[in-house]
Enzyme design. Structure first.
Site, PDB file in Angstrom:
ATOM      1  N   GLY A   1       0.834  -1.205   0.000  1.00  0.00           N
ATOM      2  CA  GLY A   1       0.000   0.000   0.000  1.00  0.00           C
ATOM      3  C   GLY A   1       0.868   1.254   0.000  1.00  0.00           C
ATOM      4  O   GLY A   1       0.513   2.268   0.620  1.00  0.00           O
TER       5      GLY A   1
ATOM      6  N   GLY B   1      -0.513   4.874  -1.131  1.00  0.00           N
ATOM      7  CA  GLY B   1      -1.604   5.514  -0.395  1.00  0.00           C
ATOM      8  C   GLY B   1      -1.099   6.704   0.402  1.00  0.00           C
ATOM      9  O   GLY B   1       0.093   7.040   0.384  1.00  0.00           O
ATOM     10  N   GLN B   2      -2.022   7.343   1.133  1.00  0.00           N
ATOM     11  CA  GLN B   2      -1.694   8.593   1.834  1.00  0.00           C
ATOM     12  C   GLN B   2      -0.468   8.440   2.744  1.00  0.00           C
ATOM     13  O   GLN B   2       0.466   9.233   2.671  1.00  0.00           O
ATOM     14  CB  GLN B   2      -2.901   9.052   2.675  1.00  0.00           C
ATOM     15  CG  GLN B   2      -2.687  10.406   3.336  1.00  0.00           C
ATOM     16  CD  GLN B   2      -3.605  10.660   4.533  1.00  0.00           C
ATOM     17  OE1 GLN B   2      -4.267   9.746   5.026  1.00  0.00           O
ATOM     18  NE2 GLN B   2      -3.663  11.891   4.994  1.00  0.00           N
TER      19      GLN B   2
ATOM     20  N   ILE C   1      -1.282  -2.294  -5.341  1.00  0.00           N
ATOM     21  CA  ILE C   1      -2.048  -3.196  -6.210  1.00  0.00           C
ATOM     22  C   ILE C   1      -1.966  -2.751  -7.674  1.00  0.00           C
ATOM     23  O   ILE C   1      -2.173  -3.530  -8.583  1.00  0.00           O
ATOM     24  CB  ILE C   1      -3.511  -3.316  -5.726  1.00  0.00           C
ATOM     25  CG1 ILE C   1      -4.209  -4.469  -6.445  1.00  0.00           C
ATOM     26  CG2 ILE C   1      -4.272  -1.998  -5.864  1.00  0.00           C
ATOM     27  CD1 ILE C   1      -5.435  -4.989  -5.746  1.00  0.00           C
TER      28      ILE C   1
ATOM     29  N   TYR D   1     -15.227  -0.903   8.790  1.00  0.00           N
ATOM     30  CA  TYR D   1     -13.798  -0.587   8.957  1.00  0.00           C
ATOM     31  C   TYR D   1     -13.391  -0.752  10.426  1.00  0.00           C
ATOM     32  O   TYR D   1     -12.394  -1.408  10.750  1.00  0.00           O
ATOM     33  CB  TYR D   1     -13.573   0.845   8.474  1.00  0.00           C
ATOM     34  CG  TYR D   1     -12.211   1.433   8.702  1.00  0.00           C
ATOM     35  CD1 TYR D   1     -11.083   0.905   8.083  1.00  0.00           C
ATOM     36  CD2 TYR D   1     -12.046   2.562   9.507  1.00  0.00           C
ATOM     37  CE1 TYR D   1      -9.824   1.489   8.280  1.00  0.00           C
ATOM     38  CE2 TYR D   1     -10.807   3.150   9.692  1.00  0.00           C
ATOM     39  CZ  TYR D   1      -9.699   2.602   9.087  1.00  0.00           C
ATOM     40  OH  TYR D   1      -8.465   3.181   9.281  1.00  0.00           O
TER      41      TYR D   1
ATOM     42  N   LYS E   1     -10.820  -3.387  12.093  1.00  0.00           N
ATOM     43  CA  LYS E   1      -9.631  -2.960  12.847  1.00  0.00           C
ATOM     44  C   LYS E   1      -9.630  -3.572  14.252  1.00  0.00           C
ATOM     45  O   LYS E   1      -8.594  -4.002  14.746  1.00  0.00           O
ATOM     46  CB  LYS E   1      -9.552  -1.422  12.917  1.00  0.00           C
ATOM     47  CG  LYS E   1      -9.186  -0.771  11.590  1.00  0.00           C
ATOM     48  CD  LYS E   1      -7.776  -1.170  11.148  1.00  0.00           C
ATOM     49  CE  LYS E   1      -7.347  -0.546   9.843  1.00  0.00           C
ATOM     50  NZ  LYS E   1      -6.076  -1.067   9.320  1.00  0.00           N
TER      51      LYS E   1
HETATM   52  C1  AKB Z   1     -10.856   7.305   8.410  1.00  0.00           C
HETATM   53  O1  AKB Z   1     -11.373   8.435   8.533  1.00  0.00           O
HETATM   54  O2  AKB Z   1     -11.480   6.308   8.064  1.00  0.00           O
HETATM   55  C2  AKB Z   1      -9.398   7.156   8.771  1.00  0.00           C
HETATM   56  C3  AKB Z   1      -9.200   6.732  10.182  1.00  0.00           C
HETATM   57  C4  AKB Z   1      -9.507   7.655  11.282  1.00  0.00           C
HETATM   58  O3  AKB Z   1      -8.791   5.639  10.418  1.00  0.00           O
HETATM   59  N1  AKB Z   1      -8.698   8.368   8.516  1.00  0.00           N
END
Ligand code: AKB
Length: 318
Positions: free
Chosen positions: A9, A12-13, A36, A143, A147
């Site tokens: 990755g 990415g940022q 990728i 997400y 995590k």
């Molecule tokens: C998001 O906003 O999804 C991310 C994070 C806080 O993990 N920047």
């Protein structure tokens, strides 16, 4: 011992700036950038670059063997906002990639893993202010769920298989060299670009939404610091809270106006407001400070000054 590092990755940022920094520390040829698909030209041209799908364990392993990789930084992920549109894809990318890398470490092909977690592990029932390291965690985004599950996989692989995996719960990361993609905190990067280009910004969060944030320089420092810490100093093998600054869109606009006095901001909330409302306002990072000496450098005002000055200089070059 000298390390050979693979970044998954890297376009990415965070990947772009981490690749640059690690190449200055460990040497260009010892940091293999991958993504990728072809992406950021800096990550691709400043040293070795490979195309790797982070969910494909065999593809990762081939590159690990080719370069005799000792550490993997796994940065490939689908973030909070995009993840809500593609929940299965988000779960698949975020979990399959992590388990692939942890397995590669378990099989002793590499010595160390870095994997970022996020403030998204917290949820609406978490104490909002100074959210503790260990507290109620009921995330409401896919997400955040990925995590939180990932954190416990990291701890499991450490405890059962002696995998040296280290992790930080990143807040929103603010950068100007590379753009974020698909997060709820992205407004705090977009706002700078729009302020410079147009002098106005329409924010998708409400003006008083306070979120924990961090300037990219501090995020890179924290990442390298935890990876370079002595293994015995890493007492938490889930993921560490790290904190730097916190602000609302309105407060950020006030800071930007110090350099662009006519800057104006409007507010049009969308689905990301609910995600932001479920996250903490501020984070308690005392464990990271105590265990491996974390402390941030940038304040809201020093960060704003640095970003605006750099973006204005960049604009004036063209
Ligand atoms: C998001 O906003 O999804 C991310 C994070 C806080 O993990 N920047």
């Amino acid at each position: 011992m000298s390390q050979t590092i693979l970044i998954l990755g890297a376009c990415g940022q965070i990947g772009v700036e981490l690749t640059e920094k690690l190449r200055t520390i460990y040497g260009t040829n010892r940091v293999i950038a991958s993504d990728i698909r072809n992406g950021n030209t800096l990550s691709m041209s400043s040293g070795p670059f490979e195309i790797i799908d982070a969910t494909n364990k065999e593809a990762i392993l081939t590159v690990v063997k080719k370069y005799k990789v000792t550490q993997i930084y796994l940065l490939a992920a689908m973030l909070s906002a995009t993840g809500e549109s593609f929940p299965e894809k988000a779960w698949n990318l975020n979990m399959t990639s992590l388990l692939a890398v942890l397995d590669i470490a378990k099989e002793k092909h590499i010595k160390q893993v870095y994997w970022p977690s996020s403030i998204a592990v917290f949820g609406p029932t978490t104490p909002k202010n100074n959210s503790p390291q260990k507290t109620i965690m009921e995330p409401t985004t896919v997400y955040g769920i990925s995590k939180l599950s990932g954190e416990f996989w990291c701890q499991y692989y450490h405890d059962k298989y002696d995998v040296d995996v280290r992790s930080l719960r990143y807040p929103g990361i603010i950068s100007w060299k590379s753009s974020p993609g698909g997060g709820t905190t992205d407004y705090a990067v977009d706002i700078f670009f729009k302020a410079i280009e147009k002098g106005t910004y329409d924010c998708f969060l409400e003006e008083n939404t306070r979120l924990p944030m961090m300037y990219m320089e501090d995020a890179i420092d924290a990442t390298i610091k935890i990876m370079q810490a002595k293994s015995d100093d890493i007492k938490l093998r889930t993921s560490y809270n790290v904190s730097a600054i916190d602000f609302t869109p309105k407060e950020l606009a006030v800071q930007i106006r110090q350099y662009i006095p006519n800057f104006s901001i409007t507010y049009s909330q969308d689905f990301r407001q609910e995600i932001a409302d479920s996250w903490p306002n501020t984070i308690d990072d005392s464990e990271a400070r105590k265990d491996w000496g974390w402390s941030p450098t940038y304040t809201l005002s020093s960060m704003t000054e640095e970003i605006v000055k750099n973006l204005l200089a960049q604009k004036n070059q063209y």
